[in-house]
Design a protein around this motif. Structure first.
Motif, PDB file in Angstrom:
ATOM      1  N   TRP A 150       2.070   4.477 -19.377  1.00  0.00           N
ATOM      2  CA  TRP A 150       2.593   5.529 -18.677  1.00  0.00           C
ATOM      3  C   TRP A 150       3.140   5.078 -17.401  1.00  0.00           C
ATOM      4  O   TRP A 150       4.274   5.350 -16.724  1.00  0.00           O
ATOM      5  N   GLN A 151       2.336   4.192 -16.685  1.00  0.00           N
ATOM      6  CA  GLN A 151       2.644   3.589 -15.329  1.00  0.00           C
ATOM      7  C   GLN A 151       3.965   3.050 -14.806  1.00  0.00           C
ATOM      8  O   GLN A 151       4.475   3.461 -14.057  1.00  0.00           O
ATOM      9  N   PRO A 152       4.628   1.983 -15.870  1.00  0.00           N
ATOM     10  CA  PRO A 152       5.762   1.150 -15.193  1.00  0.00           C
ATOM     11  C   PRO A 152       6.749   2.546 -15.183  1.00  0.00           C
ATOM     12  O   PRO A 152       7.464   2.416 -14.334  1.00  0.00           O
ATOM     13  N   PRO A 153       7.233   3.132 -16.265  1.00  0.00           N
ATOM     14  CA  PRO A 153       8.308   3.753 -16.173  1.00  0.00           C
ATOM     15  C   PRO A 153       8.095   5.141 -14.958  1.00  0.00           C
ATOM     16  O   PRO A 153       8.965   5.636 -14.253  1.00  0.00           O
ATOM     17  N   HIS A 154       6.599   5.527 -14.740  1.00  0.00           N
ATOM     18  CA  HIS A 154       6.409   6.473 -13.697  1.00  0.00           C
ATOM     19  C   HIS A 154       6.743   5.979 -12.314  1.00  0.00           C
ATOM     20  O   HIS A 154       7.368   6.419 -11.565  1.00  0.00           O
ATOM     21  N   PHE A 155       6.322   4.650 -12.120  1.00  0.00           N
ATOM     22  CA  PHE A 155       6.596   3.843 -11.020  1.00  0.00           C
ATOM     23  C   PHE A 155       7.811   3.440 -10.752  1.00  0.00           C
ATOM     24  O   PHE A 155       8.572   3.631  -9.548  1.00  0.00           O
ATOM     25  N   TRP A 156       8.536   3.006 -11.513  1.00  0.00           N
ATOM     26  CA  TRP A 156      10.132   2.680 -11.573  1.00  0.00           C
ATOM     27  C   TRP A 156      10.793   3.875 -11.139  1.00  0.00           C
ATOM     28  O   TRP A 156      11.938   3.575 -10.457  1.00  0.00           O
ATOM     29  N   ALA A 157      10.532   4.988 -11.633  1.00  0.00           N
ATOM     30  CA  ALA A 157      11.411   6.294 -11.151  1.00  0.00           C
ATOM     31  C   ALA A 157      11.272   6.490  -9.649  1.00  0.00           C
ATOM     32  O   ALA A 157      12.203   6.750  -9.090  1.00  0.00           O
ATOM     33  N   LEU A 158       9.976   6.126  -9.123  1.00  0.00           N
ATOM     34  CA  LEU A 158       9.918   6.381  -7.736  1.00  0.00           C
ATOM     35  C   LEU A 158      10.563   5.207  -7.102  1.00  0.00           C
ATOM     36  O   LEU A 158      11.234   5.298  -6.277  1.00  0.00           O
ATOM     37  N   GLY A 159      10.498   3.988  -7.496  1.00  0.00           N
ATOM     38  CA  GLY A 159      11.231   2.792  -7.243  1.00  0.00           C
ATOM     39  C   GLY A 159      12.861   3.241  -7.039  1.00  0.00           C
ATOM     40  O   GLY A 159      13.454   2.579  -6.027  1.00  0.00           O
ATOM     41  N   ILE A 160      13.408   3.652  -8.038  1.00  0.00           N
ATOM     42  CA  ILE A 160      14.619   4.137  -7.783  1.00  0.00           C
ATOM     43  C   ILE A 160      15.166   4.943  -6.806  1.00  0.00           C
ATOM     44  O   ILE A 160      15.933   4.604  -6.176  1.00  0.00           O
ATOM     45  N   ARG A 161      14.210   6.026  -6.446  1.00  0.00           N
ATOM     46  CA  ARG A 161      14.366   6.506  -5.529  1.00  0.00           C
ATOM     47  C   ARG A 161      14.514   6.147  -4.162  1.00  0.00           C
ATOM     48  O   ARG A 161      15.021   6.446  -3.205  1.00  0.00           O
ATOM     49  N   ARG A 162      13.404   5.154  -3.923  1.00  0.00           N
ATOM     50  CA  ARG A 162      13.239   4.458  -2.663  1.00  0.00           C
ATOM     51  C   ARG A 162      13.673   2.891  -2.747  1.00  0.00           C
ATOM     52  O   ARG A 162      12.893   2.143  -2.073  1.00  0.00           O
TER      53      ARG A 162
END
Length: 310
Positions: free
Chosen positions: A196-208
């Motif tokens: 769960w964690q990598p796609p969750h965090f990468w979505a945030l990473g794309i935004r920022r």
């Protein structure tokens, strides 16, 4: 040119903030430095692991001690993360107002705070929850602080994937506190949180991504680009699909968990694939990020409610 202007503006803003006299620390600063959002998700996961292992025959005193130990250990890891990242946090808009970057909290105070939380948490886990629970607590702290924060976060795009090991330990701590052993259910709980964690965090990473670029973090969207990141998200989300099936087949959870969690996994996979046709990556990433939070929360709640009675 646009990125250069943003970086300059960010640097100027940070410089101005650095010149302002810091205010005294408040209790909120000591709470914020533990990253309450992360702790909240960890506690939900630890609760789900404990409940699944108990099969509705819950010893509530043991449950409270397990949650307390997990909370203190994970809080310690987050405090150490803030301590070691304080220089980089000054460069990011969303983190520069925290207690350490502004000077409201002194580094030595935060370091001692993290050590005390860690010792207290591990003492609770080893004394009241069993050897395995304590060892998984140590694993979570070590990976998050040493492997993720001090090493990979500053040097490699693999930081998110490897760091996910730490975030996957809370449900296992809860589970082994009851069973005293690692079996298939413990592995499935670990896999759920790990994937769960990598796609969750990468979505945030794309935004920022520009903030991370300015701070010097080699996050995947920064180094490899948004499109590569979208491809990287697919296998993680897709591999969540077998988990509810195996939970049901091996008798750990019921049919409602199988149906609801499978549907949520399919919806998340669809939303992830939809990203390749997105006209606005930031809007899509925000949708994906918010859905990932709801996915985990609902999946864990349904798992608890539909745990098989022992």
């Amino acid at each position: 040119m646009d990125n250069q202007w943003r970086y300059q503006a960010s640097s100027d803003s940070a410089a101005v903030s650095a010149k302002l006299p810091p205010k005294g620390a408040s209790w909120r600063d000591f709470i914020t430095v533990t990253k309450p959002g992360i702790i909240r998700s960890n506690l939900i996961a630890a609760f789900a692991g404990f409940w699944l292992a108990s099969g509705w025959h819950v010893q509530y005193g043991s449950l409270i001690l397990t949650l307390l130990g997990t909370m203190l250990v994970m809080a310690s890891a987050c405090v150490f993360n803030n301590y070691f990242d304080r220089d980089l946090d000054m460069k990011m808009e969303r983190t520069r107002d925290r207690g350490l970057p502004t000077g409201r909290l002194k580094p030595r105070t935060v370091l001692v705070y993290g050590i005390v939380l860690g010792i207290a948490g591990l003492a609770v886990l080893f004394a009241f929850c069993g050897m395995l629970a304590g060892l998984f607590g140590i694993l979570g702290v070590f990976v998050y602080v040493v492997v993720y924060t001090l090493w990979l976060k500053r040097t490699s795009t693999w930081s998110t994937s490897v760091g996910a090991i730490s975030g996957a330990t809370p449900p296992v701590i809860g589970y082994v506190a009851v069973t005293g052993q690692v079996d298939l259910a413990a592995v499935l709980l670990f896999a759920m949180l790990f994937l769960w964690q990598p796609p969750h965090f990468w979505a945030l990473g794309i935004r920022r991504k520009e903030e991370y670029r300015a701070a010097g973090f080699p996050l995947l969207p920064v180094v490899k680009g948004v499109r590569r990141t979208k491809f990287q998200m697919i296998p993680y989300v897709a591999l969540l699909l077998p988990i509810p099936v195996l939970m049901y087949v091996y008798g750990y959870a019921g049919i409602f968990y199988l149906i609801i969690s499978s549907l949520l996994s399919l919806m998340w996979l669809y939303l992830t694939l939809k990203g390749f046709k997105a006209k606005d990556d930031e809007v899509w990433a925000k949708q994906n990020f918010l859905f990932s939070i709801n996915y985990l929360t609902v999946s864990l709640i349904v798992l608890v409610l539909n745990t098989t009675h022992l």
